[in-house]
Design a protein around this motif. Structure first.
Motif, PDB file in Angstrom:
ATOM      1  N   MET A   1       0.845  -1.196   0.000  1.00  0.00           N
ATOM      2  CA  MET A   1       0.000   0.000   0.000  1.00  0.00           C
ATOM      3  C   MET A   1       0.888   1.257   0.000  1.00  0.00           C
ATOM      4  SD  MET A   1      -2.985   1.172   2.610  1.00  0.00           S
ATOM      5  CE  MET A   1      -3.364  -0.501   2.967  1.00  0.00           C
ATOM      6  N   SER A   2       0.518   2.235  -0.788  1.00  0.00           N
ATOM      7  CA  SER A   2       1.291   3.482  -0.859  1.00  0.00           C
ATOM      8  C   SER A   2       0.423   4.632  -0.383  1.00  0.00           C
ATOM      9  CB  SER A   2       1.749   3.740  -2.293  1.00  0.00           C
ATOM     10  OG  SER A   2       2.518   2.673  -2.770  1.00  0.00           O
ATOM     11  N   ARG A   3       0.968   5.389   0.551  1.00  0.00           N
ATOM     12  CA  ARG A   3       0.219   6.513   1.133  1.00  0.00           C
ATOM     13  C   ARG A   3       0.784   7.824   0.605  1.00  0.00           C
ATOM     14  NH1 ARG A   3       0.861   2.738   5.093  1.00  0.00           N
ATOM     15  NH2 ARG A   3      -1.037   2.008   6.120  1.00  0.00           N
ATOM     16  N   LEU A   4      -0.083   8.610   0.007  1.00  0.00           N
ATOM     17  CA  LEU A   4       0.303   9.903  -0.555  1.00  0.00           C
ATOM     18  C   LEU A   4      -0.725  10.941  -0.119  1.00  0.00           C
ATOM     19  CD1 LEU A   4       1.213   7.555  -2.658  1.00  0.00           C
ATOM     20  CD2 LEU A   4       1.275   9.381  -4.321  1.00  0.00           C
ATOM     21  N   ILE A   5      -0.373  12.193  -0.277  1.00  0.00           N
ATOM     22  CA  ILE A   5      -1.338  13.284  -0.132  1.00  0.00           C
ATOM     23  C   ILE A   5      -1.583  13.816  -1.538  1.00  0.00           C
ATOM     24  CG2 ILE A   5      -1.891  15.483   0.990  1.00  0.00           C
ATOM     25  CD1 ILE A   5      -1.256  13.338   3.015  1.00  0.00           C
ATOM     26  N   VAL A   6      -2.789  13.652  -2.015  1.00  0.00           N
ATOM     27  CA  VAL A   6      -3.104  14.078  -3.389  1.00  0.00           C
ATOM     28  C   VAL A   6      -4.086  15.241  -3.317  1.00  0.00           C
ATOM     29  CG1 VAL A   6      -4.083  13.382  -5.593  1.00  0.00           C
ATOM     30  CG2 VAL A   6      -2.692  11.760  -4.284  1.00  0.00           C
ATOM     31  N   ASN A   7      -3.650  16.358  -3.841  1.00  0.00           N
ATOM     32  CA  ASN A   7      -4.469  17.582  -3.816  1.00  0.00           C
ATOM     33  C   ASN A   7      -5.009  17.848  -2.412  1.00  0.00           C
ATOM     34  OD1 ASN A   7      -3.966  17.901  -6.525  1.00  0.00           O
ATOM     35  ND2 ASN A   7      -5.867  16.914  -7.163  1.00  0.00           N
ATOM     36  N   GLY A   8      -4.126  17.658  -1.427  1.00  0.00           N
ATOM     37  CA  GLY A   8      -4.470  17.970  -0.032  1.00  0.00           C
ATOM     38  C   GLY A   8      -5.204  16.870   0.703  1.00  0.00           C
ATOM     39  N   GLN A   9      -5.539  15.775   0.016  1.00  0.00           N
ATOM     40  CA  GLN A   9      -6.294  14.687   0.662  1.00  0.00           C
ATOM     41  C   GLN A   9      -5.395  13.457   0.842  1.00  0.00           C
ATOM     42  OE1 GLN A   9      -9.528  14.999   1.663  1.00  0.00           O
ATOM     43  NE2 GLN A   9      -9.399  17.118   0.950  1.00  0.00           N
ATOM     44  N   PRO A  10      -5.406  12.836   2.042  1.00  0.00           N
ATOM     45  CA  PRO A  10      -4.654  11.596   2.192  1.00  0.00           C
ATOM     46  C   PRO A  10      -5.253  10.472   1.347  1.00  0.00           C
ATOM     47  CG  PRO A  10      -5.673  12.267   4.289  1.00  0.00           C
ATOM     48  CD  PRO A  10      -6.109  13.243   3.247  1.00  0.00           C
ATOM     49  N   VAL A  11      -4.382   9.750   0.657  1.00  0.00           N
ATOM     50  CA  VAL A  11      -4.838   8.684  -0.240  1.00  0.00           C
ATOM     51  C   VAL A  11      -3.988   7.443   0.017  1.00  0.00           C
ATOM     52  CG1 VAL A  11      -4.997   7.972  -2.663  1.00  0.00           C
ATOM     53  CG2 VAL A  11      -5.549  10.316  -2.038  1.00  0.00           C
ATOM     54  N   GLN A  12      -4.622   6.280   0.042  1.00  0.00           N
ATOM     55  CA  GLN A  12      -3.895   5.018   0.133  1.00  0.00           C
ATOM     56  C   GLN A  12      -4.190   4.225  -1.139  1.00  0.00           C
ATOM     57  OE1 GLN A  12      -5.051   2.971   3.703  1.00  0.00           O
ATOM     58  NE2 GLN A  12      -4.403   4.639   5.035  1.00  0.00           N
ATOM     59  N   TYR A  13      -3.157   3.929  -1.898  1.00  0.00           N
ATOM     60  CA  TYR A  13      -3.354   3.148  -3.113  1.00  0.00           C
ATOM     61  C   TYR A  13      -3.033   1.685  -2.825  1.00  0.00           C
ATOM     62  CZ  TYR A  13      -3.559   7.485  -5.843  1.00  0.00           C
ATOM     63  OH  TYR A  13      -3.905   8.709  -6.364  1.00  0.00           O
ATOM     64  N   ARG A  14      -4.029   0.807  -2.988  1.00  0.00           N
ATOM     65  CA  ARG A  14      -3.785  -0.636  -2.879  1.00  0.00           C
ATOM     66  C   ARG A  14      -3.453  -1.156  -4.271  1.00  0.00           C
ATOM     67  NH1 ARG A  14      -7.951   0.136   0.854  1.00  0.00           N
ATOM     68  NH2 ARG A  14      -7.330  -0.434   2.979  1.00  0.00           N
ATOM     69  N   LEU A  15      -2.322  -0.765  -4.747  1.00  0.00           N
ATOM     70  CA  LEU A  15      -1.872  -1.114  -6.100  1.00  0.00           C
ATOM     71  C   LEU A  15      -0.452  -1.628  -5.999  1.00  0.00           C
ATOM     72  CD1 LEU A  15      -3.037   2.184  -7.892  1.00  0.00           C
ATOM     73  CD2 LEU A  15      -4.131  -0.063  -8.084  1.00  0.00           C
ATOM     74  N   ASP A  16      -0.029  -2.295  -7.063  1.00  0.00           N
ATOM     75  CA  ASP A  16       1.378  -2.687  -7.140  1.00  0.00           C
ATOM     76  C   ASP A  16       2.223  -1.425  -6.917  1.00  0.00           C
ATOM     77  OD1 ASP A  16       3.992  -3.191  -8.154  1.00  0.00           O
ATOM     78  OD2 ASP A  16       3.216  -4.822  -9.392  1.00  0.00           O
ATOM     79  N   PRO A  17       3.171  -1.487  -5.977  1.00  0.00           N
ATOM     80  CA  PRO A  17       3.975  -0.279  -5.699  1.00  0.00           C
ATOM     81  C   PRO A  17       4.736   0.243  -6.906  1.00  0.00           C
ATOM     82  CG  PRO A  17       4.660  -2.146  -4.293  1.00  0.00           C
ATOM     83  CD  PRO A  17       3.509  -2.612  -5.117  1.00  0.00           C
ATOM     84  N   ARG A  18       4.871  -0.600  -7.935  1.00  0.00           N
ATOM     85  CA  ARG A  18       5.589  -0.139  -9.141  1.00  0.00           C
ATOM     86  C   ARG A  18       4.660   0.600 -10.102  1.00  0.00           C
ATOM     87  NH1 ARG A  18       7.560  -5.986 -10.762  1.00  0.00           N
ATOM     88  NH2 ARG A  18       5.368  -6.236 -10.178  1.00  0.00           N
ATOM     89  N   THR A  19       3.382   0.692  -9.731  1.00  0.00           N
ATOM     90  CA  THR A  19       2.427   1.371 -10.611  1.00  0.00           C
ATOM     91  C   THR A  19       2.868   2.811 -10.853  1.00  0.00           C
ATOM     92  OG1 THR A  19       0.637   0.048  -9.705  1.00  0.00           O
ATOM     93  CG2 THR A  19       0.009   2.069 -10.861  1.00  0.00           C
ATOM     94  N   PRO A  20       2.917   3.247 -12.106  1.00  0.00           N
ATOM     95  CA  PRO A  20       3.257   4.656 -12.355  1.00  0.00           C
ATOM     96  C   PRO A  20       2.237   5.586 -11.695  1.00  0.00           C
ATOM     97  CG  PRO A  20       3.439   3.384 -14.385  1.00  0.00           C
ATOM     98  CD  PRO A  20       2.791   2.481 -13.367  1.00  0.00           C
ATOM     99  N   LEU A  21       2.755   6.667 -11.141  1.00  0.00           N
ATOM    100  CA  LEU A  21       1.875   7.634 -10.476  1.00  0.00           C
ATOM    101  C   LEU A  21       0.755   8.079 -11.406  1.00  0.00           C
ATOM    102  CD1 LEU A  21       1.227   9.600  -8.155  1.00  0.00           C
ATOM    103  CD2 LEU A  21       2.949  11.153  -9.113  1.00  0.00           C
ATOM    104  N   LEU A  22       1.069   8.251 -12.699  1.00  0.00           N
ATOM    105  CA  LEU A  22       0.048   8.695 -13.656  1.00  0.00           C
ATOM    106  C   LEU A  22      -1.149   7.756 -13.664  1.00  0.00           C
ATOM    107  CD1 LEU A  22      -0.896  10.525 -16.002  1.00  0.00           C
ATOM    108  CD2 LEU A  22       0.363   8.990 -17.551  1.00  0.00           C
ATOM    109  N   PHE A  23      -0.896   6.440 -13.664  1.00  0.00           N
ATOM    110  CA  PHE A  23      -1.998   5.476 -13.732  1.00  0.00           C
ATOM    111  C   PHE A  23      -2.810   5.503 -12.438  1.00  0.00           C
ATOM    112  CE2 PHE A  23       0.626   2.680 -16.848  1.00  0.00           C
ATOM    113  CZ  PHE A  23       0.500   3.658 -17.812  1.00  0.00           C
ATOM    114  N   ALA A  24      -2.128   5.652 -11.297  1.00  0.00           N
ATOM    115  CA  ALA A  24      -2.853   5.707 -10.024  1.00  0.00           C
ATOM    116  C   ALA A  24      -3.759   6.935  -9.996  1.00  0.00           C
ATOM    117  CB  ALA A  24      -1.853   5.749  -8.861  1.00  0.00           C
ATOM    118  N   LEU A  25      -3.229   8.064 -10.455  1.00  0.00           N
ATOM    119  CA  LEU A  25      -4.035   9.293 -10.445  1.00  0.00           C
ATOM    120  C   LEU A  25      -5.228   9.165 -11.376  1.00  0.00           C
ATOM    121  CD1 LEU A  25      -1.126  11.923 -10.526  1.00  0.00           C
ATOM    122  CD2 LEU A  25      -2.617  11.389  -8.581  1.00  0.00           C
ATOM    123  N   ARG A  26      -4.982   8.669 -12.576  1.00  0.00           N
ATOM    124  CA  ARG A  26      -6.059   8.621 -13.574  1.00  0.00           C
ATOM    125  C   ARG A  26      -7.066   7.506 -13.292  1.00  0.00           C
ATOM    126  NH1 ARG A  26      -5.902  11.244 -18.308  1.00  0.00           N
ATOM    127  NH2 ARG A  26      -7.070   9.525 -19.255  1.00  0.00           N
TER     128      ARG A  26
END
Ligand code: FES
Ligand code: FES
Length: 181
Positions: free
Chosen positions: A1-26
């Motif tokens: 799981m990867s934890r980021l702050i996206v546009n001011g909101q905490p986000v946890q992505y349950r994705l392969d950690p190698r996933t490009p940031l672009l794909f996670a965002l889109r």
């Protein structure tokens, strides 16, 4: 799981950690402003900010953004109020629309950080590819945005003119005339 702050909101992505940031965002966050163009880091259509720096999001894995502040075009400013967005609108810069979010984010990172960049620094920061050739107006828009922030683009120093060289048949004491600019 990867934890980021996206546009001011905490986000946890349950994705392969190698996933490009672009794909996670889109795909996971439905933030579709950043575009998939080349996928190889060349075109800049996918540019977002990571901790304030312009980053080509097709080239960075979400694992490498752990704990970072990510800003997309959707979160740059309310009502398109960022000076770069206002300057782009005033200059009627937008042609295709596909590359523009990336252009705005690259320009915004520069304008937010550099008070008085040189022309060379502007060119180095704006390497996004535009098939429509908006580059001259893009530079003008960045000048306008910088003025909105109280800064300006510094002109490159003019190289000193070459000293006149005596011709082969010049004699000692002859006057050497420097050609007019
Ligand atoms: Fe990322 Fe082109 S899609 S640089
Ligand atoms: Fe998008 Fe030129 S404005 S490619």
């Amino acid at each position: 799981m990867s934890r980021l702050i996206v546009n001011g909101q905490p986000v946890q992505y349950r994705l392969d950690p190698r996933t490009p940031l672009l794909f996670a965002l889109r795909e996971a966050s439905n933030l579709t402003g950043a575009k998939y163009g080349c996928g190889t880091g060349h075109c800049g259509a996918c540019t977002v900010h990571v901790d304030g720096a312009a980053v080509r999001s097709c080239q960075v894995a979400i694992a490498d953004c752990e704990g970072s502040q990510v800003t997309t075009i959707e979160g740059l400013a309310e009502n398109r109020a960022h000076p770069v967005q206002q300057a782009f609108l005033a200059a009627n810069l937008v042609q295709c629309g596909f590359c523009i979010p990336g252009m705005v984010m690259a320009a915004a990172a520069l304008v937010d950080r550099a008070h008085s960049p040189t022309d060379a620094e502007v060119d180095a920061a704006l390497t996004n590819i535009c098939r429509c050739g908006i580059y001259p107006r893009l530079r003008e828009a960045i000048r306008t945005a910088l003025q909105g922030r109280g800064g300006q683009v510094q002109p490159e120093p003019t190289p000193a003119p070459e000293p006149a060289r005596p011709t082969a048949d010049a004699q000692p004491g002859d006057e050497i005339v420097t050609p007019a600019e």
